[in-house]
Design a protein around this motif. Structure first.
Motif, short mmCIF file in Angstrom:
data_model
loop_
_atom_site.label_atom_id
_atom_site.label_comp_id
_atom_site.label_asym_id
_atom_site.label_seq_id
_atom_site.Cartn_x
_atom_site.Cartn_y
_atom_site.Cartn_z
N PHE B 125 29.27 38.21 39.82
CA PHE B 125 30.72 38.14 39.86
C PHE B 125 31.25 37.21 38.78
O PHE B 125 32.20 37.53 38.07
CB PHE B 125 31.19 37.66 41.23
CG PHE B 125 32.62 37.26 41.22
CD1 PHE B 125 33.61 38.23 41.27
CD2 PHE B 125 33.00 35.94 41.10
CE1 PHE B 125 34.92 37.88 41.21
CE2 PHE B 125 34.33 35.58 41.03
CZ PHE B 125 35.28 36.56 41.10
N SER B 152 33.10 42.00 44.70
CA SER B 152 33.89 41.67 45.88
C SER B 152 33.49 42.56 47.04
O SER B 152 33.29 42.09 48.17
CB SER B 152 35.37 41.84 45.54
OG SER B 152 36.11 42.06 46.67
N ILE B 254 36.12 34.22 45.31
CA ILE B 254 36.66 35.50 44.89
C ILE B 254 38.08 35.69 45.39
O ILE B 254 38.99 36.02 44.65
CB ILE B 254 35.76 36.64 45.39
CG1 ILE B 254 34.39 36.48 44.79
CG2 ILE B 254 36.35 37.96 45.05
CD1 ILE B 254 33.44 37.57 45.14
#
Lengths: 103, 652, 166
Positions: B125, B152, B254
């Motif tokens: 990520f 995600s 996130i």
């Protein structure tokens, strides 16, 4: 007279296609059907190359390459299926019994 | 110096690959160490880059092209990175906050069996996010955009044994996917009209005026939808609260600090494009203001600690969109930065609290926690104060103040003259600030003060406490680099972004209002929930409006009714082969009717109906023969059809 | 020159007919190779040496090797030959052959309506093909690579399934 004319090549291509088609229709063995399919693909490829030569355009041969790749993929998957069927105890490779595998 | 730029991206990527390939073979400590050190090195790289950037001459963006992705006559795209002030700020935030969260997660996730998968996804990520912010080509940006989306998805559904978690992951993926599709449309429109997606090419074409206004509006609108979906604004707000199903460090990294700000970043990056379309700007501002109020009201009635924070994230993102819509993108980026600090802090603290309370998330079952965990209380208080925007001592105050005071004097060319849109939006933002202070103070008073209801166990490990301390420091003092003129003329931040920021006249009363509203909110929250005998223990009476607010104003149900159910119906139709049923049903029906006739009518009719049955039977058999599954017959029919078509073609 | 063209064309057709009528799979494969080689000659006469070479290398080379391998693995024998003989009765192939004949007749008829034209085929080199392939058709190359990848994955998947079932 030139060596070959466009019409003659078209004629050859349609003959080849018809022979391949006949092969697909009359053979019950999957292996032979696959070969006949390859013949049909070759007929189409011949048509592309001839058309490319007729109009003097490289596109015809590009399409020939595409058909080559398509044939390779088709043959690989088809032969894999044939092997799988053979291993599952259907050694006859009969195309007409394929409908029993529903679901 | 330029080699640091790809290194920045490839370090987390390499660590993700390493973690995925060695999953299950190395110990949990090593996994955490590898991931945290990769992100730490990245952070170091970005700090070095920042130092080099600040000392070098301004207005020299570092540009590096790694690979010519595709190059045709009308279109070209590269994998290219560029470092300019906005992206430099973003990589600093992403890597530093990311590093602190990874550090925290080493201990937090220690007991998980899937820790390698977790850290692999997290580092993946981070690298995707870095690609997103660094790429100078919008197509390359899109790669990062999709990358953060998939990470995600993977992390929300981390505990995939529970169907609720996978459902939440799917929901987040679908909702953001709508935005991704819209964004792709916008990018394609831009690509066809400019021939390249290089940011500076697009902006140059914009400056030269070669793009038709309608095209520009469409592109801006599509890009806006993409940003709205990624940042969970109205009407895409429903996925973010559900996204809290993932592990807490994920929520912090996130769904609070970085990915959801991708929409903000995109619009700030293309602010020149958006500034050329006043209609979209106005839309952005209005959506932002509505989201602030909606999300703040929802946060006020939630009982789940993480959900409160999730809704507050949506509300704070609304502030950023409001700022973007009014053209003060610098303020939006500033708020993005401070928000990343204090929201990551809040989430991590909440995670630590929940872990010590045996996974209890309901705030009404907590209480009096300041006695058993004073350190966590202090950290949470710092984060909450920054979120509420307590004047002078917190970073949130400065960034929010910058937005509030600039909106007052903003100008909307498309708004009707009699409507003071800027002032209305200012009022809404101010109300939002009040509500923010109210709900976060409610949360603080209920969770940390009052009688204690759950016994806490254990203590917070030092490895988790260090990141919390760093983030507390940043949330308290990260905002002093930019101050309103009335307090002190410090403008390091806007000068760093190196664009002339229109410092509007800020009357003293404007700053005073902005500062006093959070205090008012805190005081009222104290009256309502904080005193020894609180006015409200829980929101009295589950009236309809509260229930609706609790469920996010019914948006889920509405979307379920509008989009999900019709789709499921279609799926049901396809699954049950409705055409087959129809044919069969008609056949049966006719047969039944014929049988009925057969018994009821005279002999001649019996004969007739008998014929009908026979005929239907034969037709049925004929149709069945057509559909026999024999490939050669199918081929033969194809050939027959071909013959017929050729005949008709030749004859006509 | 003309003789060569006629020879290769008729060899192609003859080989194809032999392919679809053989009872032993290996024989059919050998005839298919003959067909493909003759077709490669036709390509060369059409001024497409690149296509001709590819036909020989890839088609007659690689793909036919696949066939031969699979036939080896199938381990066919005398019973298969008998069965093929049984399957190739005139009653069975009569109908399809009639259908194909009609199609062929129609094709020939529609070809005869085309104007007769004489043209000389000037060769198109591999360079032209390459320029075209990586110029305007570069996206197509990508698509074909996807196709090959999909074929690979499918073949692998089917094959693996078979292993597990054993």
């Amino acid at each position: 007279m030139p060596p070959t004319t466009f019409n003659a090549v078209l004629l050859l291509s349609s003959f080849l296609f018809t022979i391949g088609l006949t092969g697909v229709l009359i053979r019950r063995n999957l292996l032979f059907m696959l070969m006949a399919l390859d013949i049909m693909l070759n007929a189409a490829a011949l048509l592309f190359v001839a058309a490319g030569a007729h109009w003097h355009d490289a596109t015809g041969q590009v399409m020939f390459l595409m058909i080559l790749a398509l044939a390779a993929a088709e043959t690989a998957v088809g032969l894999a299926i044939i092997l799988a069927l053979h291993a599952r105890g259907r050694p006859s490779l009969d195309a007409d019994t394929g409908n029993l595998l529903r679901g | 110096m330029s080699y640091l730029l790809p290194l920045l991206v490839f370090l987390p990527l390499a660590s993700a690959l390493f973690l995925f390939t060695t999953a299950g073979k190395i110990s949990a400590q090593t996994v955490g160490f590898v991931a945290a050190s990769a992100i730490g090195l990245s952070a170091l790289c970005s700090i070095v880059l920042a130092g080099a950037f600040l000392t070098s001459a301004p207005s020299t963006p570092l540009q590096i092209t790694l690979w010519e992705w595709m190059h045709t006559q009308e279109f070209s795209a590269d994998i290219a990175f560029a470092l300019d002030p906005i992206s430099l700020l973003m990589i600093l935030v992403v890597t530093i906050v990311g590093f602190l969260i990874h550090l925290y997660a080493i201990r937090y996730m220690e007991e998980e069996p899937g820790i390698a998968r977790f850290f692999g996804c997290m580092t993946l990520f981070v690298s995707a996010m870095l690609v997103l912010v660094l790429s100078s080509d919008l197509l390359c940006l899109f790669i990062g955009w999709e990358g953060v989306g998939i990470c995600s998805y993977l992390l929300i559904g981390f505990w995939y044994e529970n169907p609720r978690n996978t459902a939440a992951a799917r929901k987040a993926f679908y909702m953001t996917r709508i935005g991704d599709a819209a964004m792709l449309c916008g990018l394609l429109i831009l690509a066809t009209s400019t021939g390249s997606l290089q940011t500076h090419t697009v902006l140059t074409a914009l400056g030269a005026g070669t793009i038709a206004p309608q095209t520009l509006t469409a592109a801006a609108l599509f890009l806006l939808v993409g940003g709205l979906a990624k940042s969970a604004q109205i009407p895409f707000q429903t996925w973010l609260p559900d996204a809290m199903a993932g592990p807490t460090p994920t929520s912090a990294l996130i769904h609070a600090a970085t990915m959801v700000t991708a929409g903000i970043y995109l619009i700030a990056r293309l602010h020149l494009l958006f500034a050329a379309v006043p209609l979209v700007m106005m839309l952005t501002a209005i959506i932002g203001a509505l989201t602030i109020l909606m999300a703040a009201c929802t946060a006020l009635v939630q009982t789940d600690l993480k959900r409160i924070l999730a809704w507050s994230t949506i509300s704070q993102l609304g502030y950023m969109f409001l700022a973007l819509g009014t053209g003060i993108w610098q303020a939006a980026v500033f708020h993005l930065m401070t928000h990343a600090f204090f929201k990551a802090l809040l989430f991590l603290t909440a995670g630590a609290i929940i872990a010590r309370l045996h996974h209890e998330q309901d705030i009404f079952r907590m209480g009096g926690l300041y006695r058993s965990m004073p350190g966590l209380t202090a950290a949470f208080l710092a984060g909450a104060a920054a979120l509420a925007g307590l004047p002078l001592v917190t970073s949130g105050f400065y960034s929010k103040e910058m937005i509030l005071s600039s909106i007052w004097s903003a100008h909307f060319p498309l708004a009707p003259l009699f409507l003071p849109l800027a002032h209305i939006l200012w009022g809404m933002a101010l109300a939002g600030a009040f509500l923010t202070a109210l709900y976060i103070s409610r949360c603080v008073f209920i969770v940390f003060f009052g009688p204690s209801r759950t016994a806490a166990s254990g203590s917070t490990p030092r490895l988790m406490a260090i990141p919390l301390a760093c983030l507390s420091f940043l949330s308290l003092f990260g905002g002093v680099i930019e101050m309103p003129d009335t307090l002190a003329p410090i403008h390091l931040f806007t000068r760093f972004l190196s664009s002339p920021f229109p410092h509007a006249e800020e009357p003293v009363w404007l700053v005073l209002t902005g500062g006093s509203v959070p205090i008012a909110g805190i005081v009222i929250a104290w009256i309502l929930w904080g005193r020894a005998t609180p006015v409200m223990q829980e929101i009295p009476g589950q009236s309809t409006i509260i229930r609706m607010a609790k469920e996010g104003w019914g948006a889920d149900a509405l979307y379920d009714f509008l989009f999900v159910q019709p789709f499921r119906f279609l799926v049901w139709l396809t699954r049950h082969d409705i055409l087959d049923y129809l044919i069969l049903g008609i056949g049966r029906m006719t047969r039944a009717i014929s049988t009925f006739f057969e018994t009821a009518r005279t002999r001649s009719l019996t004969l007739f109906s008998g014929k009908t049955i026979l005929f239907l039977h034969e037709g049925d058999a004929l149709l069945a023969r057509f559909q026999n599954g024999r490939v050669r017959w199918y081929a033969a029919w194809i050939v027959a059809g071909l013959c017929a078509a050729l005949v008709s073609g030749v004859v006509s | 020159m003309n003789t060569l063209a006629l020879l290769s064309g008729s060899l192609t057709l003859l080989g194809a007919i032999m392919v679809i009528t053989r009872r032993v799979a290996v024989h059919a494969v050998l005839y298919l190779v003959v067909t493909l080689l003759a077709l490669a000659t036709v390509f060369a006469l059409l001024g497409a040496p690149f296509a001709a070479v590819l036909e020989v290398i890839i088609y007659a080379g690689a793909i036919m090797v696949l066939f031969v391998f699979v036939i080896m693995m199938l381990n066919l024998g005398q019973p298969d030959r008998e069965r093929e003989k049984e399957w190739l009765r005139p009653r069975i192939w009569g109908g399809p052959a009639l259908l194909s004949t009609i199609l062929c007749a129609e094709l020939i008829y529609s070809l005869s309506t085309l104007p007769q034209q004489t043209d000389s085929f000037s060769p198109l080199s591999a360079r032209d093909v390459g320029l075209s392939l990586f110029g305007p058709y570069v996206l197509m190359v990508e698509l074909v690579s996807f196709l090959l990848l999909a074929g690979l994955v499918t073949a692998f998947h089917i094959g693996r399934h078979r292993m597990e079932n054993r």
